[in-house]
Design a protein around this motif. Structure first.
Motif, PDB file in Angstrom:
ATOM      1  N   SER A  33       0.830  -1.201   0.000  1.00 20.99           N
ATOM      2  CA  SER A  33       0.000   0.000   0.000  1.00 20.99           C
ATOM      3  C   SER A  33       0.866   1.254   0.000  1.00 20.99           C
ATOM      4  O   SER A  33       1.862   1.338   0.715  1.00 20.99           O
ATOM      5  CB  SER A  33      -0.901   0.005   1.239  1.00 20.99           C
ATOM      6  N   VAL A  34       0.472   2.235  -0.813  1.00 17.59           N
ATOM      7  CA  VAL A  34       1.231   3.480  -0.871  1.00 17.59           C
ATOM      8  C   VAL A  34       0.958   4.336   0.365  1.00 17.59           C
ATOM      9  O   VAL A  34       1.799   5.117   0.809  1.00 17.59           O
ATOM     10  CB  VAL A  34       0.894   4.262  -2.159  1.00 17.59           C
ATOM     11  N   GLU A  35      -0.249   4.192   0.983  1.00 21.95           N
ATOM     12  CA  GLU A  35      -0.582   4.959   2.181  1.00 21.95           C
ATOM     13  C   GLU A  35       0.169   4.440   3.405  1.00 21.95           C
ATOM     14  O   GLU A  35       0.633   5.201   4.245  1.00 21.95           O
ATOM     15  CB  GLU A  35      -2.089   4.916   2.462  1.00 21.95           C
ATOM     16  N   LYS A  36       0.269   3.104   3.514  1.00 15.94           N
ATOM     17  CA  LYS A  36       0.940   2.495   4.655  1.00 15.94           C
ATOM     18  C   LYS A  36       1.988   1.494   4.167  1.00 15.94           C
ATOM     19  O   LYS A  36       1.815   0.274   4.302  1.00 15.94           O
ATOM     20  CB  LYS A  36      -0.077   1.782   5.553  1.00 15.94           C
ATOM     21  N   PRO A  37       3.071   1.971   3.570  1.00 10.88           N
ATOM     22  CA  PRO A  37       4.082   1.046   3.050  1.00 10.88           C
ATOM     23  C   PRO A  37       4.807   0.315   4.177  1.00 10.88           C
ATOM     24  O   PRO A  37       5.169   0.912   5.191  1.00 10.88           O
ATOM     25  CB  PRO A  37       5.038   1.973   2.289  1.00 10.88           C
ATOM     26  N   LEU A  38       4.996  -0.978   3.991  1.00 12.51           N
ATOM     27  CA  LEU A  38       5.713  -1.789   4.972  1.00 12.51           C
ATOM     28  C   LEU A  38       7.218  -1.666   4.818  1.00 12.51           C
ATOM     29  O   LEU A  38       7.957  -1.794   5.788  1.00 12.51           O
ATOM     30  CB  LEU A  38       5.324  -3.272   4.803  1.00 12.51           C
ATOM     31  N   TYR A  39       7.666  -1.436   3.580  1.00 11.43           N
ATOM     32  CA  TYR A  39       9.097  -1.466   3.294  1.00 11.43           C
ATOM     33  C   TYR A  39       9.559  -0.158   2.649  1.00 11.43           C
ATOM     34  O   TYR A  39       8.875   0.411   1.809  1.00 11.43           O
ATOM     35  CB  TYR A  39       9.412  -2.643   2.373  1.00 11.43           C
ATOM     36  N   ARG A  40      10.749   0.286   3.061  1.00  8.94           N
ATOM     37  CA  ARG A  40      11.303   1.537   2.530  1.00  8.94           C
ATOM     38  C   ARG A  40      12.073   1.326   1.229  1.00  8.94           C
ATOM     39  O   ARG A  40      12.349   2.280   0.501  1.00  8.94           O
ATOM     40  CB  ARG A  40      12.222   2.174   3.569  1.00  8.94           C
ATOM     41  N   GLY A  41      12.444   0.099   0.960  1.00 10.09           N
ATOM     42  CA  GLY A  41      13.201  -0.198  -0.248  1.00 10.09           C
ATOM     43  C   GLY A  41      13.609  -1.662  -0.278  1.00 10.09           C
ATOM     44  O   GLY A  41      13.192  -2.459   0.570  1.00 10.09           O
ATOM     45  N   THR A  42      14.439  -1.996  -1.254  1.00 12.69           N
ATOM     46  CA  THR A  42      14.831  -3.398  -1.454  1.00 12.69           C
ATOM     47  C   THR A  42      15.551  -3.974  -0.239  1.00 12.69           C
ATOM     48  O   THR A  42      15.191  -5.043   0.266  1.00 12.69           O
ATOM     49  CB  THR A  42      15.743  -3.511  -2.695  1.00 12.69           C
ATOM     50  N   TYR A  43      16.574  -3.250   0.251  1.00 15.41           N
ATOM     51  CA  TYR A  43      17.361  -3.772   1.379  1.00 15.41           C
ATOM     52  C   TYR A  43      16.504  -3.897   2.629  1.00 15.41           C
ATOM     53  O   TYR A  43      16.591  -4.894   3.363  1.00 15.41           O
ATOM     54  CB  TYR A  43      18.563  -2.868   1.643  1.00 15.41           C
TER      55      TYR A  43
END
Length: 301
Positions: A33-43
């Motif tokens: 979800s763009v509103e509540k993203p779980l991850y900041r990036g690949t790493y």
């Protein structure tokens, strides 16, 4: 023909083992979800999965691609090899056409396999937590989808899969053929393995870059409805809503993990296939020589 299929099978298994963790990260980044993203990036995604689900979390849903991709690669390399022989001339255009034909045909298996893989990779995570442990394994996932939605549910995302696979496999084989010729990959070359790995890895990267936005749409369509609410009415609706809500960057979501995965997976796949075919064909030629004089056909990589 049998060797083409068998080589593809062996190469497919090697590719799955190397690349599945990257695929898990790619899918989670694509559909979060763009509103509540779980991850900041690949790493961060890699780190979070290992922290909360252990290293085995990276291999969630591997049963589906391990069963499917080994057979898919067997089908792809078999169809591609036979199409090239049917076209009669090994040219760049024929390499593209043969690869595209192989990509189109394997969609029948690829689409249900990726549907199960996507659902397995997402279950028990973040916004999909309510559906935790809904599926025991990939086969159970497909059975439950079929019971609930029928054949249409099993083939969710088929058109987007076709639009992705057909041109991407054309570029896949075209790039590999061009690079192996340019690098001068010959059986006697002492650097043949590094050259094959480079050609295979670059082929995978070119293949993914050629149709990556379509893959994002496919993942979203196949994940749609997991939470009980269907957001998209089709490919164009998914494109429109995704762009409206998140801008053009949505079509590059997960691209870093995909490219990190593409090189080792396709390097392992193509190198395994080529070495396997070269070895098996040299064994065949040896047996023919032992059986009696025969006209030896030159084998190429």
């Amino acid at each position: 023909m049998a060797l083409d299929f068998l080589a593809g099978c062996v190469g497919g298994a090697a590719g799955v083992l190397v690349g599945h963790p990257f695929d898990t990260v790619k899918v989670r980044l694509q559909v979060q979800s763009v509103e509540k993203p779980l991850y900041r990036g690949t790493y961060h995604c890699f780190q979070s999965i290992i922290k909360h689900e252990s290293a085995f979390g990276l291999y969630k849903g591997i049963g589906s691609p391990m069963m499917g991709l080994t057979f898919i690669n067997a089908l792809v390399f078999g169809v591609q090899g036979n199409t090239i022989r049917a076209l009669g001339k090994d040219t760049p255009l024929n390499q593209f056409l043969a690869g595209s034909a192989a990509g189109a045909i394997q969609c029948v298996i690829c689409c249900p396999m990726e549907l199960a893989k996507t659902r397995m990779q997402l279950q028990g995570t973040g916004e999909y937590n309510l559906k935790s442990k809904n599926y025991k394994n990939s086969l159970d996932c497909l059975v439950k989808i079929y019971q609930k939605e029928g054949l249409r549910g099993i083939n969710r995302g088929m058109v987007s899969t076709f639009l992705r696979e057909t041109p991407s496999f054309g570029f896949y084989f075209l790039t590999y053929d061009s690079l192996t010729r340019y690098l001068g990959c010959e059986v006697e070359d002492s650097y043949i393995i590094p050259k094959l790995l480079l050609a295979g890895g670059m082929s995978g990267i070119v293949s993914w870059l050629s149709t990556y936005p379509v893959d994002v749409i496919k993942s979203r369509l196949q994940a749609d409805g997991v939470r009980g609410v269907v957001q998209y009415n089709g490919i164009l609706d998914c494109v429109r809503k995704s762009y409206h809500e998140e801008g053009w960057r949505v079509f590059t979501r997960g691209l870093t993990s995909t490219l990190l995965r593409a090189f080792p997976v396709n390097a392992a796949t193509f190198a395994t296939v080529t070495v396997f075919l070269t070895y098996m064909r040299s064994e065949e030629n040896l047996h023919e020589c032992e059986a009696g004089p025969a006209i030896q056909q030159p084998s190429s990589l």
